[in-house]
Structures are given as structure tokens and as C-alpha cells.
Design an enzyme around this catalytic site. Structure first.
Site, PDB file in Angstrom:
ATOM      1  N   GLY A 163      35.163 -24.314 -29.328  1.00  0.00           N
ATOM      2  CA  GLY A 163      34.648 -25.327 -28.416  1.00  0.00           C
ATOM      3  C   GLY A 163      35.150 -26.715 -28.745  1.00  0.00           C
ATOM      4  O   GLY A 163      34.417 -27.697 -28.601  1.00  0.00           O
ATOM      5  N   ARG A 219      36.381 -30.522 -26.115  1.00  0.00           N
ATOM      6  CA  ARG A 219      35.560 -31.612 -25.586  1.00  0.00           C
ATOM      7  C   ARG A 219      34.464 -31.965 -26.587  1.00  0.00           C
ATOM      8  O   ARG A 219      34.169 -31.203 -27.508  1.00  0.00           O
ATOM      9  CB  ARG A 219      34.879 -31.198 -24.276  1.00  0.00           C
ATOM     10  N   VAL A 239      34.718 -17.529 -25.904  1.00  0.00           N
ATOM     11  CA  VAL A 239      34.396 -16.977 -27.221  1.00  0.00           C
ATOM     12  C   VAL A 239      33.562 -15.710 -27.125  1.00  0.00           C
ATOM     13  O   VAL A 239      33.507 -14.917 -28.069  1.00  0.00           O
ATOM     14  CB  VAL A 239      33.662 -18.008 -28.111  1.00  0.00           C
ATOM     15  N   ASN A 258      31.186 -23.680 -33.345  1.00  0.00           N
ATOM     16  CA  ASN A 258      30.586 -24.788 -32.603  1.00  0.00           C
ATOM     17  C   ASN A 258      30.353 -24.492 -31.127  1.00  0.00           C
ATOM     18  O   ASN A 258      29.436 -25.055 -30.525  1.00  0.00           O
ATOM     19  CB  ASN A 258      31.504 -26.014 -32.729  1.00  0.00           C
ATOM     20  N   TYR A 264      17.920 -20.076 -25.959  1.00  0.00           N
ATOM     21  CA  TYR A 264      18.685 -20.969 -26.824  1.00  0.00           C
ATOM     22  C   TYR A 264      18.001 -21.147 -28.182  1.00  0.00           C
ATOM     23  O   TYR A 264      18.652 -21.063 -29.232  1.00  0.00           O
ATOM     24  CB  TYR A 264      18.851 -22.310 -26.122  1.00  0.00           C
ATOM     25  N   LYS A 297      19.700 -19.907 -31.627  1.00  0.00           N
ATOM     26  CA  LYS A 297      19.997 -20.861 -32.688  1.00  0.00           C
ATOM     27  C   LYS A 297      19.184 -20.583 -33.954  1.00  0.00           C
ATOM     28  O   LYS A 297      19.640 -20.876 -35.068  1.00  0.00           O
ATOM     29  CB  LYS A 297      19.753 -22.287 -32.190  1.00  0.00           C
TER      30      LYS A 297
END
Length: 274
Positions: free
Chosen positions: A13, A16, A64, A90, A165, A169
Site C-alpha cells: 500500500g 499513496r 494484496v 501497511n 476492521y 486489526k
């Protein structure tokens, strides 16, 4: 001599935002970077910026989450630069909703991006890391390598509307601790950075009104409510959101020689108290 001279760093990633700044920071310290982005154009932009710094870069663009990506990414690193020294997982995004409205597609897309993709990259890197470490040990050399997994404060304290999320994480933190135990014998430090509110295209308050980005063929809504951004700044001891450059600096700490006796740790980069 720069602290990362000759090192080979894979940063997913990195076309950007935070990922690009991580790539530029590591390159500024001498690392050769294997860039990844969903799209070729931003990956090429990062590569050009690195070359302007006098650095070296290779590109492996694509999703990915694709089943073959991990092997392809590692092969790009080995073919381009001969080995692997640093892996920064990332790449990521959010696809939010409350639990009763969240679809299976939303759930698995986020888990695949944030957990399955890093797993596949690390699995593909294992034989390379092992062979390098064994050769160095046989030669009486002590060489440390680094894995930095990107997590979020949503994993540490939860966030409404982000069960997928927050869960993914949090899983990253478990993966980090497990791999630190597995790869310690190869002198690999495995740590995580949990970001708070960092200003990127995914979080910009001025993008809140209907803005979307295209990710894997899906239109994903981005941006946050401007009032929510103001409230965050008011609660934050530092009074503002973080910048991508500040986020990158934290990742660099775990890539530097100063972290050689630090492993299985998570630091929150949030300008806030956890």
C-alpha cells in the site's frame, strides 16, 4: 552511512498516503523499496520520488488479497534485490457498518486485506528469511531483520460500526506476537504500530459528503463527519490529527537498528492516551 543502507524493504500500500511516506522514509535511510499499490500509476509515482532521492525501487502492483500476491511480491523482492530485510504490512482500508447491516462480503473483504494478505506475504517470505539467517549465523554474523504490522487503535478500544476492521486489526496484534516467538531465532524483530486518526484520503473530513474510492471493483465510501473530526481534535491532548509523515516516522523506529532488542510490542501512534 545511512542506517538502512543496503536493506531491502517491502511496503504494501505504498503508492499513496501513509504507505508512500513509509517508503520514502525508509528510502531516505538507504533502503531499497519494493512498492505495492492496487494501481500501477501511484506505485510508479512513489518509485519516481524514491529515485529522485537517489534510491532504488521495484514495483509489484495489484491487490494484496489475491491468493497469489504473497508469492509474487516476495519473488519481486528477490529477483530485484536478492533478499528481504524489512516487511511492512501497511495496505488496508475500512468498509464500515453496524453489525446488523454488515454483509459477509464486508466482513471477509476486510479480514482478507488486513489478516490473510499479511499472513500470505510472511509465509512466502519464510524460506528466504530462514536461508539468509542461517547463512549469516554460519558466518558468525549478527544481522537483524524487521517485520512491522500496521494495526489501529480500533483494535485496542473498539469502534462502533467497525466490527470487521476492529476485529481484523486486533487479529494483527495476535499475529505479531505469535510470529515474534517463531522468528526470534532468525533475529527478526516483529512489532506492530496502531494508528489513531491520521489525515489521509480515507479520513479527510472535507471528503465526507458522498466521496468514494474504487477498491477491488467496489465503491468504498471515505471521509469522516467534519463534526467528528473537530471532536477528535478537541479530545486529543495534542489537539489535532496526525500526519502521514508522523505515522511513517513511528514505523521507521521499528525498522531501525535501535529496535534490535524490541519485539512482540505494539505502540499507539494517536497523540492520545490509551
Amino acid at each position: 552511512m545511512a542506517k538502512l543502507d543496503g536493506k531491502v524493504a517491502l511496503v504494501t500500500g505504498s503508492g499513496r498516503g501513509i504507505g508512500q511516506q513509509i517508503a520514502l522514509k525508509l528510502a531516505s535511510e538507504g533502503a531499497r523499496i519494493v512498492i505495492n499499490d492496487l494501481d500501477l500509476e501511484p506505485a510508479q509515482e512513489t518509485a519516481e520520488l524514491i529515485r529522485k532521492l537517489g534510491g532504488e525501487a521495484a514495483i509489484c502492483h495489484g491487490n494484496v488479497s489475491a491468493p497469489d500476491f504473497g508469492e509474487r511480491y516476495v519473488k519481486t523482492a528477490v529477483d530485484s534485490f536478492g533478499g528481504i530485510d524489512i516487511i511492512v504490512n501497511n495496505a488496508g482500508y475500512t468498509w464500515d457498518d453496524v453489525v446488523q447491516k454488515m454483509t459477509d462480503e464486508q466482513w471477509y473483504a476486510i479480514l482478507d486485506c488486513h489478516m490473510t494478505a499479511p499472513f500470505r506475504i510472511l509465509r512466502a517470505a519464510y524460506p528466504i528469511i530462514k536461508a539468509q539467517a542461517q547463512a549469516e549465523q554460519a558466518a558468525g554474523l549478527e544481522v537483524f531483520r524487521k517485520v512491522v504490522n500496521i494495526s489501529s487503535v480500533s483494535a485496542l478500544r473498539g469502534n462502533a460500526g467497525q466490527m470487521n476492521y476492529s476485529g481484523a486489526k486486533a487479529g494483527v496484534l495476535g499475529m505479531t506476537r505469535a510470529l515474534a516467538r517463531e522468528w526470534g531465532r532468525f533475529k527478526v524483530n516483529v512489532n506492530a504500530v496502531a494508528f489513531g486518526f491520521i489525515e489521509t484520503r480515507m479520513t479527510r473530513a472535507d471528503a465526507h459528503a458522498g466521496a468514494t474510492v474504487k477498491i477491488d471493483g467496489r465503491d468504498i465510501r471515505v471521509g469522516i463527519n467534519p463534526d467528528a473530526a473537530k471532536n477528535h481534535a478537541a479530545r486529543n491532548p495534542l489537539g489535532r490529527a496526525g500526519t502521514p509523515e508522523e505515522a511513517a516516522n513511528a514505523v521507521y523506529l521499528f525498522c531501525s537498528p535501535e529496535s534490535n532488542y524490541i519485539t512482540a510490542q505494539t505502540i499507539a501512534v494517536a497523540g492520545d492516551l490509551m
